[in-house]
Motif scaffolding. Structure first.
Motif, short mmCIF file in Angstrom:
data_model
loop_
_atom_site.label_atom_id
_atom_site.label_comp_id
_atom_site.label_asym_id
_atom_site.label_seq_id
_atom_site.Cartn_x
_atom_site.Cartn_y
_atom_site.Cartn_z
N UNK A 139 0.84 -1.19 0.00
CA UNK A 139 0.00 0.00 0.00
C UNK A 139 0.88 1.25 0.00
N UNK A 140 1.90 1.23 0.84
CA UNK A 140 2.81 2.38 0.90
C UNK A 140 3.46 2.62 -0.46
N UNK A 143 0.89 4.17 -2.95
CA UNK A 143 0.50 5.56 -2.83
C UNK A 143 1.68 6.52 -2.80
N UNK A 144 2.91 5.99 -2.65
CA UNK A 144 4.01 6.95 -2.51
C UNK A 144 5.05 6.90 -3.62
N UNK B 59 3.89 8.41 6.30
CA UNK B 59 5.28 8.26 5.85
C UNK B 59 5.68 9.50 5.08
N UNK B 67 2.51 10.50 2.95
CA UNK B 67 1.50 9.50 2.60
C UNK B 67 0.89 8.92 3.87
N UNK B 68 -0.41 8.98 3.96
CA UNK B 68 -1.08 8.42 5.14
C UNK B 68 -1.34 6.93 4.92
N UNK B 69 -0.79 6.11 5.80
CA UNK B 69 -0.88 4.66 5.66
C UNK B 69 -2.13 4.12 6.30
N UNK B 70 -2.49 4.68 7.46
CA UNK B 70 -3.67 4.17 8.15
C UNK B 70 -4.15 5.13 9.21
N UNK B 172 -3.92 12.38 1.24
CA UNK B 172 -2.66 11.65 1.35
C UNK B 172 -2.91 10.18 1.65
N UNK B 173 -4.09 9.85 2.17
CA UNK B 173 -4.48 8.45 2.34
C UNK B 173 -4.83 7.84 0.98
N UNK B 175 -3.64 8.88 -1.84
CA UNK B 175 -2.49 8.96 -2.72
C UNK B 175 -2.63 10.00 -3.82
#
Lengths: 187, 187
Positions: A139-140, A143-144, B59, B67-70, B172-173, B175
DNA sequence: AGTTAGGCTTAATCTATCTTAAGTTTATTT
DNA sequence: AAATAAACTTAAGATAGATTAAGCCTAACT
């Protein structure tokens, strides 16, 4: 020793009688190339271990666009875990990339095995913990990173797989069209 | 009964002495809004349970893109599982979205607890199994849906969260950039 | 071996999304 | 309450990626 026991004993050790109990829950099944062992839309109450060969899990959306969710090489556990756990229709199809051999265990026997062989709780705890980490890292990535970075990650992370799968399948794993991946590679 | 026990007893039941043993491994810690309980780049040997309040894991990449992961709402287990399990530097920071209370357990005590209280293996097996499923469904979302569909999914799936987080954080979650999300909403 | 289907490439055009930048509103700090 | 910082909006121009379509190449089928 069977490959499935060797896999399990990477994380826990089993006694002789537990070993026998456990193996009695599994069927060993040959699968030929392109055969589906999970069908999107149907129920899926089997968990599989890939003894030899390899598989690809994909989803078809309403427009017929195919997305590859995961690859399952040799020595790997695989199913549509959502369908397996919740009894909902499968979102995935699971297709053999080559002639393969699998061990299969049904949902009821899976629950039974966990009850009878307490070490399996630890084994699957570790397995799912790692699976969770892997998916979260993906997932990271998604999106990154740029598509180019993700492609380079993929080929350096799974060099053996790159031999076995088509570029179209890699593109659908990355979430881009094969045409776009092709033009990326030219650079 | 404490929230953490109520959470665990959703899936397994513990005896009185196990309960006491277990609670002795945890510290209860108040966290104020915007405080970080995991710092990207540092080691992370703590697993957290959110008793009240909520958190966001993100992150920062080399270019400063976030980037929001969770998100971790109340009654949720959270950590940088990769760092926690493998002892590698954390890829994430974990920030309180509001004044919160957490229970924290260190890696050594986590291992101890799993050894002393066998039911916990089952509990965490179920927890990680569900976490794996959740992340895998998110991967499928990421590679198969449009941004608009993913945004609508997000707000229908986490309506409570939408109140607590900024649009920038939702972007940012998903992406995408906040500007792009803003223009999507206009439609 | 010949035929066919599918995979790969290339290029033109179109759409989604990013970047930059400015203006406006909302929240936080002093 | 004033001042500052951060979030949100809008829009123009740039880039990433999709779509369509054609041609070529490789693998599967008869």
């Amino acid at each position: 020793m069977t490959t499935i026991l060797r896999n399990i004993e990477k994380h826990v050790s089993l006694g002789r009688s537990e070993t026998e109990t456990l193996l009695s829950f599994f069927q060993n099944i040959p699968v030929s190339k392109k055969e589906l062992i999970i069908h999107q839309g149907r129920l899926c109450d089997m968990l599989f271990f890939v003894e030899s060969g390899s598989f690809r899990a994909y989803h078809l959306n309403k427009d017929g666009k195919e997305s590859t969710i995961m690859f399952a090489p040799e020595d790997w556990w695989v199913t549509d875990m959502n369908a397996f756990l919740n009894g909902t229709p499968s979102l995935l199809s699971l297709e053999a990339l080559e002639d393969s051999k699998i061990y299969a265990i049904g949902r009821k026997n899976f629950d039974l095995a966990l009850d009878k062989i307490p070490q399996l709780e630890r084994f699957f705890r570790i397995l799912f913990q790692r699976a969770y980490i892997r998916e979260q890292l993906r997932v990271l990535d998604n999106i990154s990173l740029t598509t180019e970075e993700r492609y380079l990650n993929f080929i350096s992370k799974y060099p053996q797989l790159v031999q076995k799968v088509t570029q179209k399948q890699i593109a659908s794993y990355l979430g881009v069209t094969p045409e776009f991946l092709s033009s990326l590679k030219k650079k």
